[in-house]
Enzyme design. Structure first.
Site, PDB file in Angstrom:
ATOM      1  N   ARG A  15      37.761  49.818  30.827  1.00 54.13           N
ATOM      2  CA  ARG A  15      38.349  49.454  29.534  1.00 54.13           C
ATOM      3  C   ARG A  15      38.928  48.049  29.617  1.00 54.13           C
ATOM      4  O   ARG A  15      38.930  47.406  30.659  1.00 54.13           O
ATOM      5  CB  ARG A  15      39.454  50.440  29.148  1.00 54.13           C
ATOM      6  CG  ARG A  15      40.612  50.474  30.142  1.00 54.13           C
ATOM      7  CD  ARG A  15      41.636  51.522  29.778  1.00 54.13           C
ATOM      8  NE  ARG A  15      42.750  51.537  30.719  1.00 54.13           N
ATOM      9  CZ  ARG A  15      43.781  52.362  30.650  1.00 54.13           C
ATOM     10  NH1 ARG A  15      43.836  53.244  29.657  1.00 54.13           N
ATOM     11  NH2 ARG A  15      44.748  52.310  31.543  1.00 54.13           N
ATOM     12  N   VAL A  55      40.718  51.541  44.222  1.00 52.25           N
ATOM     13  CA  VAL A  55      40.842  50.424  45.162  1.00 52.25           C
ATOM     14  C   VAL A  55      41.883  50.678  46.246  1.00 52.25           C
ATOM     15  O   VAL A  55      41.955  49.922  47.222  1.00 52.25           O
ATOM     16  CB  VAL A  55      41.158  49.103  44.425  1.00 52.25           C
ATOM     17  CG1 VAL A  55      40.023  48.732  43.479  1.00 52.25           C
ATOM     18  CG2 VAL A  55      42.494  49.169  43.699  1.00 52.25           C
ATOM     19  N   ASN A  77      39.500  43.162  39.108  1.00 51.73           N
ATOM     20  CA  ASN A  77      40.234  43.312  37.855  1.00 51.73           C
ATOM     21  C   ASN A  77      41.170  44.514  37.870  1.00 51.73           C
ATOM     22  O   ASN A  77      42.136  44.545  37.110  1.00 51.73           O
ATOM     23  CB  ASN A  77      39.247  43.448  36.687  1.00 51.73           C
ATOM     24  CG  ASN A  77      39.937  43.841  35.400  1.00 51.73           C
ATOM     25  OD1 ASN A  77      40.588  43.027  34.749  1.00 51.73           O
ATOM     26  ND2 ASN A  77      39.821  45.113  35.015  1.00 51.73           N
ATOM     27  N   TYR A 143      56.098  44.361  38.660  1.00 52.63           N
ATOM     28  CA  TYR A 143      54.759  43.907  38.279  1.00 52.63           C
ATOM     29  C   TYR A 143      54.598  42.428  38.605  1.00 52.63           C
ATOM     30  O   TYR A 143      53.588  42.008  39.188  1.00 52.63           O
ATOM     31  CB  TYR A 143      54.521  44.144  36.793  1.00 52.63           C
ATOM     32  CG  TYR A 143      53.199  43.603  36.296  1.00 52.63           C
ATOM     33  CD1 TYR A 143      52.009  44.266  36.578  1.00 52.63           C
ATOM     34  CD2 TYR A 143      53.137  42.421  35.554  1.00 52.63           C
ATOM     35  CE1 TYR A 143      50.788  43.771  36.140  1.00 52.63           C
ATOM     36  CE2 TYR A 143      51.925  41.924  35.111  1.00 52.63           C
ATOM     37  CZ  TYR A 143      50.760  42.594  35.404  1.00 52.63           C
ATOM     38  OH  TYR A 143      49.563  42.092  34.973  1.00 52.63           O
TER      39      TYR A 143
END
Length: 233
Positions: A15, A55, A77, A143
């Site tokens: 997405r 990942v 990504n 983040y």
């Protein structure tokens, strides 16, 4: 390098920006695009070939590197934002997860595919970063920390893979209009624009993409005093 006729892998391709990358690669003439997704059975996009990929799972990363051994472009990504985190209290679980996915996940995929890219003349390794790589915030401190680590890793990879001829591209952008940012009232870039500028950088052998005004402004402020990044008023 040429995208036309190439084979690419995109992680987090189900997405948002990842899906836009997959579509852009095919539109530019890529012969094959592997879509790294957690649940291939739910991936319905025509064109890309879905591969199961978390990942943070080193066995899955190694398996994908074997399957996609014909890849000459790898786009890291896959990433998460665990949500707002309080600096002075609360659980650190979200911060650990962000580091595992955004930083260590990128490292794992890059390391697994470095010899694959070398076997194809160097190719291109693209890391989807953020303006948060350079400017933190009290709303999303973990983040930003994970993206700062990912940017540092990108620079290290650029040096380490230079000898084998791999183009390492860092892509920076502010808010992007995806389902993850629906509730955020800020100017947002279109995922298709992020992908288009990244494709241009690959084809022009450019190591850095500054997608929007925010990323360009913050990048320029890095060489100035701290109040350019963190104004007091």
């Amino acid at each position: 390098m040429r995208i036309e006729g190439s084979v690419a892998l995109v992680t987090g391709a189900n997405r948002g920006i990842g899906l836009a990358f997959s579509r852009a690669l095919l539109a530019r003439g890529a012969a094959k695009v592997y879509a790294g997704v957690r649940r291939p059975e739910d991936f319905e996009e025509p064109g890309p070939e879905p591969l199961r990929l978390d990942v943070t799972d080193l066995e899955q990363v190694a398996a994908v590197a074997r399957t996609a051994s014909d890849a000459s472009i790898v786009i890291n990504n896959a990433g998460i934002q665990a949500g707002p985190g309080l600096l002075e209290e609360g659980s650190l679980d979200g911060a650990r997860r962000e580091m595992e996915v955004n930083y260590l996940g990128t490292w794992a995929v890059s390391r697994a595919f470095a010899p694959v890219l070398a076997a194809h003349g160097g190719g291109a390794l693209v890391n989807m970063l953020s303006v948060a790589s350079w400017r933190s915030t009290e709303r999303f401190p973990s983040y930003a920390a994970s993206k700062a680590a990912q940017w540092s890793l990108t620079n290290a990879l650029r040096v380490a893979l230079r000898e084998q001829g791999t183009l390492v591209v860092g892509v920076h952008v502010g808010w992007v209009g995806t389902d993850l940012t629906v509730g955020i009232d800020e100017p947002k870039s279109d995922p298709a624009e992020v992908a288009a500028q990244t494709m241009d950088a690959i084809e022009r052998d450019e190591p850095e993409v500054l997608v929007d005004d925010t990323s360009r402004r913050v990048r320029a402020a890095l060489s100035g005093p701290l109040d350019l990044l963190y104004p007091s008023a």
